[in-house]
Scaffold this motif. Structure first.
Motif, PDB file in Angstrom:
ATOM      1  N   ILE A   1     -65.400 -39.540  39.773  1.00 22.24           N
ATOM      2  CA  ILE A   1     -64.442 -39.085  38.756  1.00 22.24           C
ATOM      3  C   ILE A   1     -65.011 -37.903  37.985  1.00 22.24           C
ATOM      4  N   LEU A   2     -66.289 -37.989  37.616  1.00 19.74           N
ATOM      5  CA  LEU A   2     -66.937 -36.893  36.896  1.00 19.74           C
ATOM      6  C   LEU A   2     -66.985 -35.633  37.752  1.00 19.74           C
ATOM      7  N   ALA A   3     -67.303 -35.800  39.032  1.00 17.73           N
ATOM      8  CA  ALA A   3     -67.367 -34.650  39.938  1.00 17.73           C
ATOM      9  C   ALA A   3     -65.991 -34.030  40.120  1.00 17.73           C
ATOM     10  N   ASN A   4     -64.976 -34.865  40.195  1.00 20.14           N
ATOM     11  CA  ASN A   4     -63.615 -34.356  40.351  1.00 20.14           C
ATOM     12  C   ASN A   4     -63.173 -33.580  39.120  1.00 20.14           C
ATOM     13  N   GLU A   5     -63.554 -34.073  37.945  1.00 27.73           N
ATOM     14  CA  GLU A   5     -63.218 -33.354  36.712  1.00 27.73           C
ATOM     15  C   GLU A   5     -63.920 -31.993  36.685  1.00 27.73           C
ATOM     16  N   ALA A   6     -65.197 -31.966  37.090  1.00 28.69           N
ATOM     17  CA  ALA A   6     -65.944 -30.708  37.111  1.00 28.69           C
ATOM     18  C   ALA A   6     -65.314 -29.721  38.087  1.00 28.69           C
ATOM     19  N   ARG A   7     -64.866 -30.219  39.245  1.00 24.28           N
ATOM     20  CA  ARG A   7     -64.192 -29.359  40.215  1.00 24.28           C
ATOM     21  C   ARG A   7     -62.933 -28.776  39.621  1.00 24.28           C
ATOM     22  N   TRP A   8     -62.173 -29.600  38.913  1.00 21.84           N
ATOM     23  CA  TRP A   8     -60.928 -29.150  38.286  1.00 21.84           C
ATOM     24  C   TRP A   8     -61.222 -28.067  37.244  1.00 21.84           C
ATOM     25  N   ARG A   9     -62.271 -28.261  36.435  1.00 19.06           N
ATOM     26  CA  ARG A   9     -62.613 -27.275  35.400  1.00 19.06           C
ATOM     27  C   ARG A   9     -63.043 -25.954  36.021  1.00 19.06           C
ATOM     28  N   ASN A  10     -63.740 -26.012  37.129  1.00 20.70           N
ATOM     29  CA  ASN A  10     -64.191 -24.794  37.781  1.00 20.70           C
ATOM     30  C   ASN A  10     -63.042 -23.971  38.356  1.00 20.70           C
ATOM     31  N   ARG A  11     -61.920 -24.639  38.578  1.00 21.17           N
ATOM     32  CA  ARG A  11     -60.753 -23.940  39.114  1.00 21.17           C
ATOM     33  C   ARG A  11     -59.904 -23.300  38.030  1.00 21.17           C
ATOM     34  N   GLN A  12     -60.184 -23.674  36.779  1.00 18.86           N
ATOM     35  CA  GLN A  12     -59.378 -23.139  35.684  1.00 18.86           C
ATOM     36  C   GLN A  12     -59.746 -21.688  35.367  1.00 18.86           C
TER      37      GLN A  12
ATOM     38  N   TRP B   1     -47.813 -44.251  37.837  1.00 19.20           N
ATOM     39  CA  TRP B   1     -47.326 -45.585  37.543  1.00 19.20           C
ATOM     40  C   TRP B   1     -47.439 -46.016  36.085  1.00 19.20           C
ATOM     41  N   PHE B   2     -48.389 -45.433  35.338  1.00 20.00           N
ATOM     42  CA  PHE B   2     -48.651 -45.956  34.006  1.00 20.00           C
ATOM     43  C   PHE B   2     -48.446 -44.941  32.882  1.00 20.00           C
ATOM     44  N   TYR B   3     -49.179 -43.853  32.882  1.00 18.03           N
ATOM     45  CA  TYR B   3     -49.075 -42.880  31.801  1.00 18.03           C
ATOM     46  C   TYR B   3     -49.675 -41.558  32.271  1.00 18.03           C
ATOM     47  N   PRO B   4     -49.305 -40.441  31.627  1.00 15.90           N
ATOM     48  CA  PRO B   4     -49.914 -39.156  31.987  1.00 15.90           C
ATOM     49  C   PRO B   4     -51.427 -39.249  31.847  1.00 15.90           C
ATOM     50  N   CYS B   5     -52.128 -39.048  32.939  1.00  7.82           N
ATOM     51  CA  CYS B   5     -53.584 -39.231  32.958  1.00  7.82           C
ATOM     52  C   CYS B   5     -54.263 -37.897  33.245  1.00  7.82           C
ATOM     53  N   SER B   6     -54.753 -37.272  32.200  1.00  9.02           N
ATOM     54  CA  SER B   6     -55.477 -36.014  32.359  1.00  9.02           C
ATOM     55  C   SER B   6     -56.853 -36.275  32.957  1.00  9.02           C
ATOM     56  N   HIS B   7     -57.538 -35.220  33.352  1.00  2.25           N
ATOM     57  CA  HIS B   7     -58.884 -35.391  33.881  1.00  2.25           C
ATOM     58  C   HIS B   7     -59.830 -35.925  32.805  1.00  2.25           C
ATOM     59  N   GLU B   8     -59.612 -35.508  31.548  1.00 10.26           N
ATOM     60  CA  GLU B   8     -60.443 -36.026  30.465  1.00 10.26           C
ATOM     61  C   GLU B   8     -60.233 -37.527  30.278  1.00 10.26           C
ATOM     62  N   MET B   9     -58.978 -37.953  30.318  1.00 13.66           N
ATOM     63  CA  MET B   9     -58.695 -39.371  30.160  1.00 13.66           C
ATOM     64  C   MET B   9     -59.236 -40.165  31.341  1.00 13.66           C
ATOM     65  N   HIS B  10     -59.150 -39.578  32.515  1.00 16.18           N
ATOM     66  CA  HIS B  10     -59.681 -40.243  33.701  1.00 16.18           C
ATOM     67  C   HIS B  10     -61.194 -40.425  33.569  1.00 16.18           C
ATOM     68  N   ARG B  11     -61.863 -39.417  32.993  1.00 11.32           N
ATOM     69  CA  ARG B  11     -63.305 -39.542  32.770  1.00 11.32           C
ATOM     70  C   ARG B  11     -63.615 -40.712  31.853  1.00 11.32           C
ATOM     71  N   CYS B  12     -62.799 -40.897  30.818  1.00 10.52           N
ATOM     72  CA  CYS B  12     -63.002 -42.024  29.899  1.00 10.52           C
ATOM     73  C   CYS B  12     -62.838 -43.358  30.625  1.00 10.52           C
TER      74      CYS B  12
ATOM     75  N   ALA C   1     -71.042 -39.024  45.973  1.00 14.15           N
ATOM     76  CA  ALA C   1     -69.989 -39.077  44.951  1.00 14.15           C
ATOM     77  C   ALA C   1     -69.470 -37.690  44.614  1.00 14.15           C
ATOM     78  N   ALA C   2     -70.335 -36.688  44.745  1.00 17.74           N
ATOM     79  CA  ALA C   2     -69.923 -35.308  44.454  1.00 17.74           C
ATOM     80  C   ALA C   2     -69.381 -34.600  45.687  1.00 17.74           C
ATOM     81  N   GLY C   3     -69.236 -35.338  46.796  1.00 15.32           N
ATOM     82  CA  GLY C   3     -68.682 -34.748  48.002  1.00 15.32           C
ATOM     83  C   GLY C   3     -67.173 -34.616  47.914  1.00 15.32           C
ATOM     84  N   ARG C   4     -66.616 -33.821  48.790  1.00 15.48           N
ATOM     85  CA  ARG C   4     -65.179 -33.554  48.741  1.00 15.48           C
ATOM     86  C   ARG C   4     -64.359 -34.810  48.964  1.00 15.48           C
TER      87      ARG C   4
END
Length: 273
Positions: A262-273, A221-232, A202-205
């Motif tokens: 989803i959690l791993a993707n959010e963590a990857r995104w945060r590490n890029r900030q 298609w639906f609404y602006p979906c941030s990484h935080e919202m995606h985690r929810c 799950a934490a793989g690329r």
């Protein structure tokens, strides 16, 4: 340079060959009219890769592959405009599209089988001069209803900007739009299920990229979906039994796998900030 078709109509080609087909041959192979092919060319949906010295349309194997995709999507009731947008999208993946299309066709087959069973019961009741079981009278005749959970959604998120934006967008969608949306979403989950079955992490690329594709699908298609919202959303997939059941029908452990991706993707995104 030989610009004439390499074989007669009705023959087949294999990937990688340089065989060329006239518009008449393609029409015979694909079981469409020449007029249809001319129309596809005129609107830019399917333009032949080659022309003869006299200007006649000549199609190669790649053109046939694209035409097959068009025919399949038309069978699934996509509009020509939607088909062109999907086929020409930079992120279009033919394999994932086929997986999603297969899933839609299976659902259609199951529904058709259900309708046939209903017709058989109606015939039996007619011949036996009896009444049908009212709980089975409309089996298979259910229409797709994207609003089936609308009251619950409104109660939980009705005061949010995301809910209002989702309502604004979805009111514009027709049946073709909903078919396309479902195909895209099913395609992502089908690839995640396949990745899980192959022992992917799950934490793989690959899993994180699919999680990001799912987030962008919601955002588009639906609404602006941030990484935080995606985690929810990912948390809801394992917390709500209905969502868990939806995933588990596709692959055991998929709900948790999707949430972890989803959690791993959010963590990857945060590490890029």
């Amino acid at each position: 340079m030989n610009t004439q078709p390499a074989h007669a109509a009705g023959a087949t080609a294999t990937p990688g060959t340089t065989d060329l087909y006239t518009v008449g041959q393609v029409a015979a192979l694909a079981r469409v009219t020449v007029r249809t092919l001319h129309h596809y060319d005129r609107i830019g949906l399917l333009s032949p890769s080659r022309r003869s010295k006299r200007g006649y349309r000549l199609y190669d194997y790649a053109d046939l592959e694209r035409l097959r995709q068009i025919r399949l999507m038309r069978e699934l009731r996509f509009s020509l405009e939607a088909i062109e947008q999907m086929l020409d999208a930079p992120a279009y993946d033919r394999r994932s599209a086929l997986i999603a299309q297969r899933e839609l066709l299976r659902e259609r087959q199951e529904r058709t089988d259900s309708i046939i069973r209903g017709v058989d019961r109606a015939l039996t009741a007619l011949e036996d001069e009896t009444k049908m079981d009212t709980t089975e009278m409309f089996e298979g005749l259910e229409d797709f209803d994207h609003t089936q959970y609308e009251d619950e959604v409104k109660e939980r998120w009705g005061d949010t900007d995301a809910y209002r934006e989702s309502m604004r967008r979805t009111r514009r969608y027709g049946k073709d739009d909903w078919v396309r949306i479902k195909a895209e979403g099913e395609g992502v989950f089908a690839r995640l299920a396949e990745l899980l079955a192959d022992g992917g992490q799950a934490a793989g690329r690959a899993a994180m990229d699919l999680a990001e594709e799912h987030r962008c699908h919601i955002d588009r298609w639906f609404y602006p979906c941030s990484h935080e919202m995606h985690r929810c959303l990912g948390e809801m997939y394992t917390a709500d039994a209905r969502f868990t059941q939806y995933f588990e029908k596709r692959a055991e452990g998929l709900a948790v796998f999707v949430q972890d991706a989803i959690l791993a993707n959010e963590a990857r995104w945060r590490n890029r900030q």
